[in-house]
Design an enzyme around this catalytic site. Structure first.
Site, short mmCIF file in Angstrom:
data_model
loop_
_atom_site.label_atom_id
_atom_site.label_comp_id
_atom_site.label_asym_id
_atom_site.label_seq_id
_atom_site.Cartn_x
_atom_site.Cartn_y
_atom_site.Cartn_z
N GLY A 114 -2.57 -7.24 2.89
CA GLY A 114 -2.59 -5.84 2.91
C GLY A 114 -1.27 -5.27 3.50
N ARG A 151 5.03 6.66 -0.34
CA ARG A 151 5.67 7.10 -1.73
C ARG A 151 5.05 8.48 -2.32
NH1 ARG A 151 4.39 2.28 -5.75
NH2 ARG A 151 1.99 2.33 -5.79
N ARG A 209 -3.15 -2.97 -1.01
CA ARG A 209 -2.24 -2.97 0.14
C ARG A 209 -1.89 -1.46 0.35
NH1 ARG A 209 3.68 -5.25 -1.36
NH2 ARG A 209 3.15 -4.89 -3.51
N ASP A 212 5.97 1.06 -8.83
CA ASP A 212 5.88 -0.22 -8.51
C ASP A 212 7.16 -0.82 -8.52
OD1 ASP A 212 3.41 0.11 -7.63
OD2 ASP A 212 2.39 -1.10 -8.66
N ARG A 239 -2.75 4.22 -13.91
CA ARG A 239 -2.01 3.18 -14.72
C ARG A 239 -3.02 3.00 -16.07
NH1 ARG A 239 -0.12 0.52 -9.82
NH2 ARG A 239 -0.69 1.78 -8.06
N GLY A 283 -6.67 -3.44 -8.04
CA GLY A 283 -7.03 -2.31 -7.14
C GLY A 283 -5.80 -2.26 -6.12
N ASP A 323 -0.98 -2.72 -14.90
CA ASP A 323 -0.96 -2.20 -13.58
C ASP A 323 0.07 -1.27 -13.16
OD1 ASP A 323 -0.21 -4.60 -13.01
OD2 ASP A 323 -0.63 -4.20 -10.95
N ASN A 324 1.13 -1.75 -13.69
CA ASN A 324 2.67 -0.96 -13.17
C ASN A 324 3.18 -0.11 -14.16
OD1 ASN A 324 2.11 -2.60 -10.85
ND2 ASN A 324 3.53 -4.50 -11.52
P1 AMP Z 1 2.01 -5.61 -7.43
O1 AMP Z 1 2.64 -7.01 -7.81
O2 AMP Z 1 2.72 -5.22 -5.87
O3 AMP Z 1 1.92 -4.73 -8.62
O4 AMP Z 1 0.54 -6.09 -7.07
C1 AMP Z 1 -0.39 -6.68 -7.93
C2 AMP Z 1 -1.75 -6.74 -7.17
O5 AMP Z 1 -1.56 -7.52 -5.89
C3 AMP Z 1 -2.34 -5.32 -6.76
O6 AMP Z 1 -3.64 -5.33 -7.14
C4 AMP Z 1 -1.66 -5.27 -5.25
O7 AMP Z 1 -2.45 -4.31 -4.63
C5 AMP Z 1 -1.97 -6.61 -4.95
N1 AMP Z 1 -1.43 -7.00 -3.57
C6 AMP Z 1 -0.07 -7.03 -3.57
N2 AMP Z 1 0.52 -7.41 -2.41
C7 AMP Z 1 -0.57 -7.63 -1.45
C8 AMP Z 1 -0.97 -7.72 -0.21
N3 AMP Z 1 0.10 -8.17 0.44
N4 AMP Z 1 -2.12 -8.02 0.07
C9 AMP Z 1 -3.16 -7.46 -0.60
N5 AMP Z 1 -3.01 -7.15 -1.76
C10 AMP Z 1 -1.71 -7.16 -2.40
MG MG Z 2 1.23 -2.77 -9.09
#
Ligand code: AMP
Ligand code: MG
Length: 472
Positions: free
Chosen positions: A116, A166, A88, A255, A173, A85, A245-246
């Site tokens: 976040g 964005r 952030r 992403d 996804r 989910g 998820d991406n």
């Molecule tokens: P991402 O690698 O950016 O696609 O993120 C993968 C997962 O980690 C997603 O659920 C993001 O919302 C979560 N996430 C990434 N960075 C943070 C952060 N700094 N704080 C909380 N959740 C994060």
């Molecule tokens: Mg992502």
């Protein structure tokens, strides 16, 4: 200013969490994409930068906006995680069919142990690369604004905090489908399917039979992703984290984390510091694109037939064609870089000969293609050990007589990693000159403009960036 539409927050409550963005001390606008705002019919006339900073850091919620964080699951590096989910990100709502989402805007119920927040570096990177992709005609999310928060975040180093806004055709996804599938929530799956079809493939709505609609949906996502990934490949782009998820069901790039464009060509190039086994290497992207699509198909089996074996046999009938589509789109995209418009299977050797040569000679991917017109015309100075290219040139000349349009296909400018890094280092010190300059330069990637020639040049050995980070 924005007439928000909130179709996602009208879906059942289990699809998302209603949550407000964090409070930030001192939001400051560092970039706003006025042109994109105008395209979306967001009226910012007379709105001060201070006000924009408040809105696009989530401090001021406009009337009509219903901030939510969406639920999804994912295969991350091949391992299934049932609950991810937006940890952030806050979806403010939609404008003219596009999502407006804040990223780095604070914790949500999906944050797990994360803060976040986002550092300025990843915001600068996503801004530059996503806009560059748009100008390179690759389907993508886009950059509306970047705001610094006035707070620091703690990553590899201490960095200024920032919020990125964005714009996306949606944030659905494959991982969103996986979220409902893993909870055996078939009603949720059906709703998500209907919503996704309505937003991305409305022509499928006319298909009355649910199983047929599902099959067509899988095919449509496959088509869109095959085309997308072939475009990445043709530009030497490496997404870096093609977790499910991406992987958008709308078929656009989403992403931007540790992504990068290659300088010197390497078939199995990896930049991301977390991609230890090269799962998301340059060449593997086609295979992963196919794999992710099969994960979408897994989720939808229960909507195809109650009997799993029957459902599988129905999906199996379409899989070979979809898999082939990825290979064919790749070949088509690569062919067009040489001026071959009707590529056939036997042209593969021509493409591979050239790629093997540039890998062996460690040539810059972008410039090796940009100089093809010269090569065709006998000017070979860009290409060392030209004798190694003889057989390629012969095959190429047999297939192509006109290379005059190649400069509209092979760009001169890409967002080079070392330049993005310079922009980030400077921005961390409060100076946005390189960032702003790159933003402008990357709007015309096919043109020669002496003002931007410095951005054409590949990095010197000591300037090469070998590793990129998620920045999360
Ligand atoms: P991402 O690698 O950016 O696609 O993120 C993968 C997962 O980690 C997603 O659920 C993001 O919302 C979560 N996430 C990434 N960075 C943070 C952060 N700094 N704080 C909380 N959740 C994060
Ligand atoms: Mg992502």
């Amino acid at each position: 200013m924005i007439n928000f539409f909130n179709s996602y927050s009208k879906l059942p409550e289990r699809f998302f969490e209603r949550v407000s963005p964090a409070k930030f001390k001192n939001p400051k606008l560092i970039s706003f994409n006025y042109k994109l705002a105008a395209e979306l019919k967001i009226d910012v006339e007379g709105v001060s930068e201070k006000e924009l900073a408040l809105i696009f850091s989530g401090q001021k919620i406009l009337s009509g906006s219903e901030p939510i964080s969406t639920a999804y699951a994912a295969h991350q590096f091949g391992h299934f995680v049932p609950q991810l989910g937006d940890g952030r990100a806050h979806l403010l709502g939609e404008v003219n069919g596009f999502d407006v989402q804040l990223k780095g805007s604070g914790q949500t119920p999906f944050s797990r142990n994360g803060d976040g927040r986002s550092g300025l570096g990843p915001v600068i990177r996503e801004y530059l690369v996503s806009e560059a992709m748009y100008h390179l005609a690759v389907p993508t999310t886009r950059a509306l604004s970047a705001v610094t928060t006035g707070e620091n975040v703690f990553r590899q180093n201490v960095e200024p905090g920032a919020v990125f806004t964005r714009i996306a055709p949606s944030h659905i996804r494959v991982g969103t489908f996986q979220y409902f599938a893993c909870h055996n929530d078939f009603e949720g799956l059906k709703e998500l399917l209907a919503y996704s079809i309505n937003r991305h493939y409305p022509n499928l709505e006319a298909i009355e039979s649910l199983p047929l609609r599902v099959i067509s949906f899988i095919q449509s996502v496959g088509d869109a992703q095959a085309k997308l990934i072939s475009k990445w490949m043709a530009l030497g782009f490496i997404h870096g984290v093609m977790n499910t998820d991406n992987y958008s069901v709308g078929g656009f790039t989403i992403d931007y984390g540790p992504c990068a464009f290659m300088d010197e060509y390497k078939e199995h190039k990896v930049f991301s510091s977390i991609d230890r086994h090269g799962r998301y290497s340059y060449k593997n992207q086609i295979h992963i694109g196919q794999w992710n699509l099969l994960r979408l198909a897994d989720c939808l089996l229960p909507l195809i037939d109650e009997n799993k074996d029957v459902a599988i046999s129905k999906v199996e009938k379409i899989i070979p064609t979809i898999i082939e589509k990825f290979d064919n789109e790749y070949l088509k995209s690569m062919g067009s870089k040489f001026g071959i418009l009707n590529i056939i299977d036997s042209d593969k050797t021509l493409v591979n000969d050239f790629l093997s040569y540039i890998e062996e000679e460690e040539l810059d991917f972008t410039l090796a293609f940009r100089n093809l017109i010269d090569l065709f015309n006998g000017k070979t100075c860009f290409y060392p050990n030209i004798s190694k290219l003889e057989s390629f040139i012969q095959k190429w000349r047999n297939r192509v007589t006109d290379v005059s349009s190649l400069n509209t296909i092979n760009p001169l400018l890409i967002p080079r990693n070392h330049q993005i890094e310079r922009a980030i280092v400077q921005a961390n010190n409060g100076d946005y000159k390189i960032f702003n300059d790159l933003k402008k330069a990357l709007q015309a990637p096919y043109s020669e403009n002496s003002q931007y020639s410095k951005y054409v040049i590949p990095p010197k050995l000591d300037e090469r960036i070998t590793e990129t980070f998620c920045g999360t």
